[in-house]
Every structure is written in C-alpha cells, then in structure tokens.
Design an enzyme around this catalytic site. Structure first.
Site, PDB file in Angstrom:
ATOM      1  N   ASP A  64       2.310  -8.341  25.254  1.00  0.00           N
ATOM      2  CA  ASP A  64       1.031  -7.321  26.054  1.00  0.00           C
ATOM      3  C   ASP A  64       2.625  -6.491  26.019  1.00  0.00           C
ATOM      4  O   ASP A  64       3.029  -7.002  27.789  1.00  0.00           O
ATOM      5  CB  ASP A  64      -0.123  -6.667  26.268  1.00  0.00           C
ATOM      6  CG  ASP A  64      -0.361  -7.405  27.025  1.00  0.00           C
ATOM      7  OD1 ASP A  64      -0.074  -7.800  27.742  1.00  0.00           O
ATOM      8  OD2 ASP A  64      -1.650  -6.945  27.196  1.00  0.00           O
ATOM      9  N   TYR A  66       3.612  -3.624  30.195  1.00  0.00           N
ATOM     10  CA  TYR A  66       3.065  -3.611  31.037  1.00  0.00           C
ATOM     11  C   TYR A  66       1.194  -2.619  31.951  1.00  0.00           C
ATOM     12  O   TYR A  66       1.902  -1.832  30.598  1.00  0.00           O
ATOM     13  CB  TYR A  66       4.168  -3.470  32.410  1.00  0.00           C
ATOM     14  CG  TYR A  66       5.482  -4.027  32.011  1.00  0.00           C
ATOM     15  CD1 TYR A  66       5.608  -5.241  32.591  1.00  0.00           C
ATOM     16  CD2 TYR A  66       6.434  -4.000  31.069  1.00  0.00           C
ATOM     17  CE1 TYR A  66       6.485  -6.458  32.119  1.00  0.00           C
ATOM     18  CE2 TYR A  66       7.715  -4.539  31.125  1.00  0.00           C
ATOM     19  CZ  TYR A  66       7.764  -5.526  31.877  1.00  0.00           C
ATOM     20  OH  TYR A  66       8.983  -6.478  32.011  1.00  0.00           O
ATOM     21  N   PHE A  77       9.212  -6.342  27.120  1.00  0.00           N
ATOM     22  CA  PHE A  77      10.141  -6.912  28.542  1.00  0.00           C
ATOM     23  C   PHE A  77      10.517  -5.649  29.348  1.00  0.00           C
ATOM     24  O   PHE A  77      10.606  -6.346  30.713  1.00  0.00           O
ATOM     25  CB  PHE A  77      10.744  -8.215  28.594  1.00  0.00           C
ATOM     26  CG  PHE A  77      10.128  -9.427  27.880  1.00  0.00           C
ATOM     27  CD1 PHE A  77       9.718 -10.197  29.528  1.00  0.00           C
ATOM     28  CD2 PHE A  77      10.757  -9.430  26.630  1.00  0.00           C
ATOM     29  CE1 PHE A  77       9.129 -10.749  28.319  1.00  0.00           C
ATOM     30  CE2 PHE A  77       9.703 -10.874  26.015  1.00  0.00           C
ATOM     31  CZ  PHE A  77       9.816 -11.963  27.302  1.00  0.00           C
ATOM     32  N   HIS A 186       8.380 -19.373  28.800  1.00  0.00           N
ATOM     33  CA  HIS A 186       8.799 -18.515  29.289  1.00  0.00           C
ATOM     34  C   HIS A 186       9.128 -18.003  30.499  1.00  0.00           C
ATOM     35  O   HIS A 186       9.568 -18.622  31.609  1.00  0.00           O
ATOM     36  CB  HIS A 186       7.286 -17.681  29.555  1.00  0.00           C
ATOM     37  CG  HIS A 186       7.169 -16.384  29.504  1.00  0.00           C
ATOM     38  ND1 HIS A 186       6.942 -15.512  30.321  1.00  0.00           N
ATOM     39  CD2 HIS A 186       6.441 -15.071  28.273  1.00  0.00           C
ATOM     40  CE1 HIS A 186       7.142 -14.106  30.167  1.00  0.00           C
ATOM     41  NE2 HIS A 186       6.717 -14.042  28.775  1.00  0.00           N
TER      42      HIS A 186
END
Length: 221
Positions: A64, A66, A77, A186
């Site tokens: 989701d 920031y 990202f 991740h």
C-alpha cells in the site's frame, strides 16, 4: 477519484460497474473528506496514467502507499522528487547497482520506469496518514486483482517481479505461459538479506524482454 482516460478505461470499465467498486468509490470519497489520505486524490491512478495497458511489459507489485506526508504519488515504491529515499527503495537501488552496474540515484521518483512500461502497482491504492494498511479490506484488493488478470491476458510477454509474501500470493492469477514470474524476498531491511540481494531480477527481466523482441528497461534513475 480521478477518471482513467487512456486504454485502461475500456479494459476496466466492467470493473467500475460492479457493486463492490461502487461501495469502494463511496468509501474512498468519504475517507478523503474526513481524513488525510495518501496519495493525493489527483494522483490515485498515476500508475495507470503513466503506463498504458498496451505498453505494460513489467509489473512490480507493492503493498500500500507510503503513509507519511509528501511521499506517495500513486506508484509502488516510488516517492516524489526531493523526498528522502525509503529503505526498501534504497535496497532496490543497491541490487540494481550490483546487478547492472548502475550508479545509486539521489532521487526516489520512479516515473522514468513507469514511462518505459513498468507498471508500479500497489495492492491497495490509498492509505490514511500515519496508519499503514488502514485501507486494506475496503475493496482495492478486488480491483487490483482484476488489473493483474487483465495484464495476464496480454499476448506480448510481461515480467512480474513478486517481492515478499503478499506479492507472491498473487502468483495463482498469473496463468499465461508466455509471461515470466520472478520471486524474491521483499527488499525491506528486515528481509533483503534473505535473498533479495543477489536475485538479479533486473538483468533477468531485460534478458527476457530482449529475447522476446522487446526493448529492455533502462533501470538507471
């Protein structure tokens, strides 16, 4: 919420008419009225605006947006120009540097990737300020899974970069044998050393695209 006006519109128009999306739309509108929500409403569908369906050749799935001020702008990202680079993106840059010899960028804005056909898609497209995952379960997951299914239908080869368990849970949607699925932990500082570093996903992506007659991605920001 802003309208999608490029070639995504006819592809997703059926989704927009479904009852879940009507409820999602109303919920998100209310959230923007009553709370601080990121990204700004005008940037909610940035990933779709910058990367038309016909041009999609890589998909990078995030979770989701920031949730701190000035960061989110509708691309997974990515952060806006002038915003400090978040730790996960910093690790992505480190892997690109080792994999391809690129220099470490000073900017965290990934618009150049989006413009080349990298769909930077979050699983959930909005979030309340300072409350990570606060919009999980309101309907975005259904919408973004529909997006993934539509990309899966593309005849031109697509590379999916699935980093971390939440992204990898989407793998059952990727049934097209002409596409490439690459998986790794991740890039978060909590997990990057478990196999994200050294995954060489960026060179593997470009090798696949080149072998299938497509222009490779210039990963240098």
């Amino acid at each position: 919420m802003p309208a999608i006006s490029n070639d995504w519109l006819p592809i997703l128009s059926e989704e927009f008419r479904k009852p879940y999306y009507k409820k999602l739309y109303e919920t998100v509108q209310r959230e923007y009225r009553e709370h601080t929500v990121y990204p700004p409403a005008s940037e909610l569908f940035t990933a779709f605006h910058l990367t038309p369906y016909e041009k999609v050749k890589v998909v990078i799935l995030g979770q989701d947006p920031y949730h701190e001020p000035g960061q989110a702008h509708g691309l997974s990202f990515s952060v806006k120009e002038g915003v400090p680079i978040p730790p996960s993106l910093s690790n992505i840059y480190k892997e690109i540097a080792v994999d391809l010899g690129c220099s470490i960028p000073k900017s965290g804005c990934l618009v150049p990737w989006a413009n080349q056909g990298v769909l930077l898609l979050n699983n959930v497209l909005t979030v309340r300020a300072h409350e990570a995952h606060s919009h999980a379960g309101i309907g975005w997951e259904t919408f973004t899974e529909a997006v993934i299914r539509k990309v899966n239908e593309k005849k031109t080869p697509v590379v999916y970069l699935l980093w971390g368990r939440p992204a990898q849970q989407k793998e059952p949607l990727l049934t097209n044998p002409g596409h490439l699925v690459l998986k790794a932990p991740h890039p978060s500082p909590l997990s990057a050393f478990r196999g994200f570093f050294g995954c060489r996903h960026f060179s593997k992506t470009n090798d696949f695209l080149t072998k299938n007659g497509q222009t490779p991605i210039d990963w240098q920001i």
